[in-house]
Design a protein around this motif. Structure first.
Motif, PDB file in Angstrom:
ATOM      1  N   ARG A  62     -21.770  16.180  14.015  1.00 25.85           N
ATOM      2  CA  ARG A  62     -22.378  17.038  12.999  1.00 25.85           C
ATOM      3  C   ARG A  62     -23.905  16.894  13.000  1.00 25.85           C
ATOM      4  NH1 ARG A  62     -18.463  20.591  11.094  1.00 25.85           N
ATOM      5  NH2 ARG A  62     -16.461  19.488  11.141  1.00 25.85           N
ATOM      6  N   LYS A  63     -24.577  17.858  12.376  1.00 24.78           N
ATOM      7  CA  LYS A  63     -26.033  17.813  12.250  1.00 24.78           C
ATOM      8  C   LYS A  63     -26.480  16.999  11.050  1.00 24.78           C
ATOM      9  CE  LYS A  63     -27.060  22.074  14.747  1.00 24.78           C
ATOM     10  NZ  LYS A  63     -27.744  23.381  14.725  1.00 24.78           N
ATOM     11  N   GLY A  64     -25.533  16.551  10.256  1.00 24.43           N
ATOM     12  CA  GLY A  64     -25.827  15.719   9.094  1.00 24.43           C
ATOM     13  C   GLY A  64     -24.668  14.799   8.782  1.00 24.43           C
ATOM     14  N   ASP A  65     -24.828  13.981   7.746  1.00 25.16           N
ATOM     15  CA  ASP A  65     -23.836  12.961   7.426  1.00 25.16           C
ATOM     16  C   ASP A  65     -22.737  13.473   6.494  1.00 25.16           C
ATOM     17  OD1 ASP A  65     -25.806  13.259   5.464  1.00 25.16           O
ATOM     18  OD2 ASP A  65     -25.515  11.225   4.715  1.00 25.16           O
ATOM     19  N   GLY A  66     -22.014  14.484   6.934  1.00 25.32           N
ATOM     20  CA  GLY A  66     -20.919  15.016   6.129  1.00 25.32           C
ATOM     21  C   GLY A  66     -20.214  16.164   6.821  1.00 25.32           C
ATOM     22  N   GLU A  67     -18.978  16.428   6.392  1.00 19.66           N
ATOM     23  CA  GLU A  67     -18.178  17.502   6.984  1.00 19.66           C
ATOM     24  C   GLU A  67     -18.774  18.873   6.705  1.00 19.66           C
ATOM     25  OE1 GLU A  67     -15.696  17.152   8.918  1.00 19.66           O
ATOM     26  OE2 GLU A  67     -14.855  15.152   8.578  1.00 19.66           O
ATOM     27  N   ASN A  68     -19.622  18.975   5.675  1.00 18.21           N
ATOM     28  CA  ASN A  68     -20.196  20.273   5.320  1.00 18.21           C
ATOM     29  C   ASN A  68     -21.317  20.709   6.260  1.00 18.21           C
ATOM     30  OD1 ASN A  68     -21.478  17.973   4.082  1.00 18.21           O
ATOM     31  ND2 ASN A  68     -22.818  19.391   2.959  1.00 18.21           N
ATOM     32  N   TYR A  69     -21.808  19.782   7.078  1.00 17.04           N
ATOM     33  CA  TYR A  69     -22.855  20.139   8.037  1.00 17.04           C
ATOM     34  C   TYR A  69     -22.243  20.831   9.255  1.00 17.04           C
ATOM     35  CZ  TYR A  69     -26.276  17.328   5.482  1.00 17.04           C
ATOM     36  OH  TYR A  69     -27.129  16.836   4.520  1.00 17.04           O
ATOM     37  N   SER A  70     -23.030  21.684   9.875  1.00 19.50           N
ATOM     38  CA  SER A  70     -22.540  22.428  11.040  1.00 19.50           C
ATOM     39  C   SER A  70     -22.417  21.510  12.253  1.00 19.50           C
ATOM     40  CB  SER A  70     -23.490  23.584  11.370  1.00 19.50           C
ATOM     41  OG  SER A  70     -24.788  23.099  11.644  1.00 19.50           O
ATOM     42  N   GLU A  71     -21.668  21.961  13.242  1.00 14.58           N
ATOM     43  CA  GLU A  71     -21.461  21.180  14.455  1.00 14.58           C
ATOM     44  C   GLU A  71     -22.755  21.091  15.251  1.00 14.58           C
ATOM     45  OE1 GLU A  71     -18.164  22.608  16.696  1.00 14.58           O
ATOM     46  OE2 GLU A  71     -16.852  22.788  14.949  1.00 14.58           O
ATOM     47  N   ALA A  72     -23.008  19.918  15.821  1.00 11.33           N
ATOM     48  CA  ALA A  72     -24.254  19.695  16.557  1.00 11.33           C
ATOM     49  C   ALA A  72     -24.197  20.270  17.965  1.00 11.33           C
ATOM     50  CB  ALA A  72     -24.560  18.206  16.608  1.00 11.33           C
ATOM     51  N   PHE A  73     -22.995  20.336  18.543  1.00 15.64           N
ATOM     52  CA  PHE A  73     -22.855  20.771  19.932  1.00 15.64           C
ATOM     53  C   PHE A  73     -21.786  21.851  20.050  1.00 15.64           C
ATOM     54  CE2 PHE A  73     -23.727  16.103  19.986  1.00 15.64           C
ATOM     55  CZ  PHE A  73     -25.078  16.189  20.309  1.00 15.64           C
ATOM     56  N   PHE A  74     -21.798  22.539  21.176  1.00 13.82           N
ATOM     57  CA  PHE A  74     -20.797  23.576  21.416  1.00 13.82           C
ATOM     58  C   PHE A  74     -19.406  22.976  21.593  1.00 13.82           C
ATOM     59  CE2 PHE A  74     -24.685  25.809  22.883  1.00 13.82           C
ATOM     60  CZ  PHE A  74     -24.582  26.937  22.084  1.00 13.82           C
ATOM     61  N   LYS A  75     -19.351  21.765  22.154  1.00 15.04           N
ATOM     62  CA  LYS A  75     -18.062  21.107  22.385  1.00 15.04           C
ATOM     63  C   LYS A  75     -18.037  19.763  21.683  1.00 15.04           C
ATOM     64  CE  LYS A  75     -17.284  23.139  26.983  1.00 15.04           C
ATOM     65  NZ  LYS A  75     -17.047  22.833  28.424  1.00 15.04           N
ATOM     66  N   PRO A  76     -16.836  19.269  21.319  1.00 11.12           N
ATOM     67  CA  PRO A  76     -16.747  17.936  20.711  1.00 11.12           C
ATOM     68  C   PRO A  76     -17.061  16.842  21.734  1.00 11.12           C
ATOM     69  CG  PRO A  76     -14.553  18.828  21.112  1.00 11.12           C
ATOM     70  CD  PRO A  76     -15.520  19.935  21.397  1.00 11.12           C
ATOM     71  N   LEU A  77     -17.390  15.662  21.238  1.00  8.08           N
ATOM     72  CA  LEU A  77     -17.677  14.525  22.107  1.00  8.08           C
ATOM     73  C   LEU A  77     -16.373  13.963  22.662  1.00  8.08           C
ATOM     74  CD1 LEU A  77     -20.332  12.618  19.941  1.00  8.08           C
ATOM     75  CD2 LEU A  77     -20.727  14.270  21.773  1.00  8.08           C
ATOM     76  N   LYS A  78     -16.373  13.632  23.943  1.00  5.23           N
ATOM     77  CA  LYS A  78     -15.196  13.059  24.579  1.00  5.23           C
ATOM     78  C   LYS A  78     -15.158  11.554  24.369  1.00  5.23           C
ATOM     79  CE  LYS A  78     -13.961  14.456  28.618  1.00  5.23           C
ATOM     80  NZ  LYS A  78     -13.982  14.775  30.067  1.00  5.23           N
ATOM     81  N   ALA A  79     -13.956  11.009  24.370  1.00  2.35           N
ATOM     82  CA  ALA A  79     -13.804   9.559  24.287  1.00  2.35           C
ATOM     83  C   ALA A  79     -14.503   8.919  25.483  1.00  2.35           C
ATOM     84  CB  ALA A  79     -12.323   9.189  24.283  1.00  2.35           C
ATOM     85  N   GLY A  80     -15.260   7.865  25.219  1.00  5.18           N
ATOM     86  CA  GLY A  80     -16.006   7.203  26.277  1.00  5.18           C
ATOM     87  C   GLY A  80     -17.474   7.568  26.308  1.00  5.18           C
ATOM     88  N   THR A  81     -17.890   8.561  25.512  1.00  4.50           N
ATOM     89  CA  THR A  81     -19.300   8.919  25.435  1.00  4.50           C
ATOM     90  C   THR A  81     -20.082   7.758  24.828  1.00  4.50           C
ATOM     91  OG1 THR A  81     -18.772  11.267  25.140  1.00  4.50           O
ATOM     92  CG2 THR A  81     -20.975  10.553  24.480  1.00  4.50           C
ATOM     93  N   GLU A  82     -21.169   7.358  25.491  1.00  8.00           N
ATOM     94  CA  GLU A  82     -21.964   6.237  25.008  1.00  8.00           C
ATOM     95  C   GLU A  82     -23.178   6.735  24.240  1.00  8.00           C
ATOM     96  OE1 GLU A  82     -21.802   4.196  29.146  1.00  8.00           O
ATOM     97  OE2 GLU A  82     -21.785   2.585  27.649  1.00  8.00           O
ATOM     98  N   PHE A  83     -23.693   5.880  23.346  1.00  7.41           N
ATOM     99  CA  PHE A  83     -24.799   6.315  22.494  1.00  7.41           C
ATOM    100  C   PHE A  83     -25.655   5.138  22.042  1.00  7.41           C
ATOM    101  CE2 PHE A  83     -21.094   5.577  19.752  1.00  7.41           C
ATOM    102  CZ  PHE A  83     -21.614   4.715  18.803  1.00  7.41           C
ATOM    103  N   ILE A  84     -26.821   5.491  21.486  1.00 12.39           N
ATOM    104  CA  ILE A  84     -27.713   4.543  20.838  1.00 12.39           C
ATOM    105  C   ILE A  84     -27.555   4.706  19.328  1.00 12.39           C
ATOM    106  CG2 ILE A  84     -30.105   3.771  20.586  1.00 12.39           C
ATOM    107  CD1 ILE A  84     -28.979   3.483  23.415  1.00 12.39           C
ATOM    108  N   PHE A  85     -27.374   3.613  18.614  1.00  9.04           N
ATOM    109  CA  PHE A  85     -27.211   3.655  17.162  1.00  9.04           C
ATOM    110  C   PHE A  85     -28.577   3.788  16.488  1.00  9.04           C
ATOM    111  CE2 PHE A  85     -27.283   1.334  13.129  1.00  9.04           C
ATOM    112  CZ  PHE A  85     -26.326   2.048  12.402  1.00  9.04           C
ATOM    113  N   LEU A  86     -28.697   4.739  15.528  1.00  8.28           N
ATOM    114  CA  LEU A  86     -29.966   4.979  14.843  1.00  8.28           C
ATOM    115  C   LEU A  86     -29.935   4.533  13.382  1.00  8.28           C
ATOM    116  CD1 LEU A  86     -30.904   8.507  16.286  1.00  8.28           C
ATOM    117  CD2 LEU A  86     -31.713   6.259  17.041  1.00  8.28           C
TER     118      LEU A  86
END
Length: 268
Positions: A213-237
């Motif tokens: 999401r583009k924000g911290d809640g279900e009411n925010y719109s999706e950030a990407f065209f597709k959902p994130l796949k299991a195994g996607t790595e990230f940096i915690f902010l």
């Protein structure tokens, strides 16, 4: 089920540990017994094998909660999940193992193996620009291709530099200009690939098709065209309630539920 190499399996079974007390040693020995049962069952009885691998993972997790934390114990735990087919969880444990031994070649080899199996795609942001797309395509290049490109570019750079120093009077300046441009492009590309390859992930998406999401809640719109796949790595902010703001290794930022991901520095 995909298998680790015999060498890695032997390493798993023979690695030594120093335990502060007998209960932890007993748990570790029992975990090794379960792993051996699973290995012997193999493809002949996949259900028995998977159950035994998960039981071994449970026992290793108990040892970790009891205070035994080192590269070997997390590496072993990762191997259990790898053999049980839970590759995102295996990746998370291998990342935890790297905290204690960043240079271990076996851990890096297993991380590369998980990446090949999951073939995780980097999502396209709805407002992503040209640079983000270039980085996204770059991260899809197979690791082996990057390694060969790195070596070839290294040879071209130094070979060209030596050639320029000793042969510049015999070659037209325009040709040297073209060669110089190729050298520097190669150098910049290698530097970029090295940066991406050495980026340390803070966490891993553990569930399939996680909607960012583009924000911290279900009411925010999706950030990407597709959902994130299991195994996607990230940096915690940052963290807000049950949500985490993360940055993908492509530089794209989004929010995901804490329950959908695991952080490297958290206990399993």
């Amino acid at each position: 089920m995909r298998k680790l190499s015999l060498l890695i399996l032997l390493f798993f079974m023979t690695v030594g540990h120093n335990f502060a007390d007998e209960p932890n040693k007993a748990l570790f020995d029992k975990a090794n017994e379960e792993f051996k049962i699973a290995s012997e069952a193999g493809d002949n009885n996949p259900k028995v094998a998977k159950d035994a691998y998960l039981k071994a993972a449970e026992l290793f997790t108990q040892v970790i909660h009891n205070g035994v934390k080192n590269s070997e114990i997390f590496y072993n735990l990762g191997n259990c999940y790898y053999q049980a087919g839970d590759f995102p969880m295996a990746l998370l444990q291998y990342r935890r193992a790297l905290i204690y031994d960043p240079a271990d070649e076996n851990i890096h080899a297993n991380i590369a193996s998980v990446h090949r199996i999951l073939n995780t795609e980097n999502p396209t942001e709805r407002t992503s620009g040209f640079f983000d797309k270039i980085v996204s395509y770059n991260t899809k290049i197979p690791l082996l291709v990057k390694e060969y490109f790195n070596k070839i570019s290294y040879v071209l750079f130094w070979g060209g530099l030596i050639g320029f120093l000793f042969l510049r009077k015999k070659v037209a300046k325009k040709k040297f200009l073209i060669i110089a441009i190729v050298w520097w492009l190669s150098l910049v590309a290698v530097a970029g690939l090295s940066y991406l390859a050495n980026t340390t992930a803070d966490g891993v998406i553990l569930k399939e098709d996680v909607v960012a999401r583009k924000g911290d809640g279900e009411n925010y719109s999706e950030a990407f065209f597709k959902p994130l796949k299991a195994g996607t790595e990230f940096i915690f902010l940052e963290e807000r309630g049950d949500w985490m703001k993360i940055e993908l290794l492509t530089g794209n930022k989004c929010w995901v539920k804490e329950s959908d991901a695991g952080l490297v520095k958290d206990l399993p």
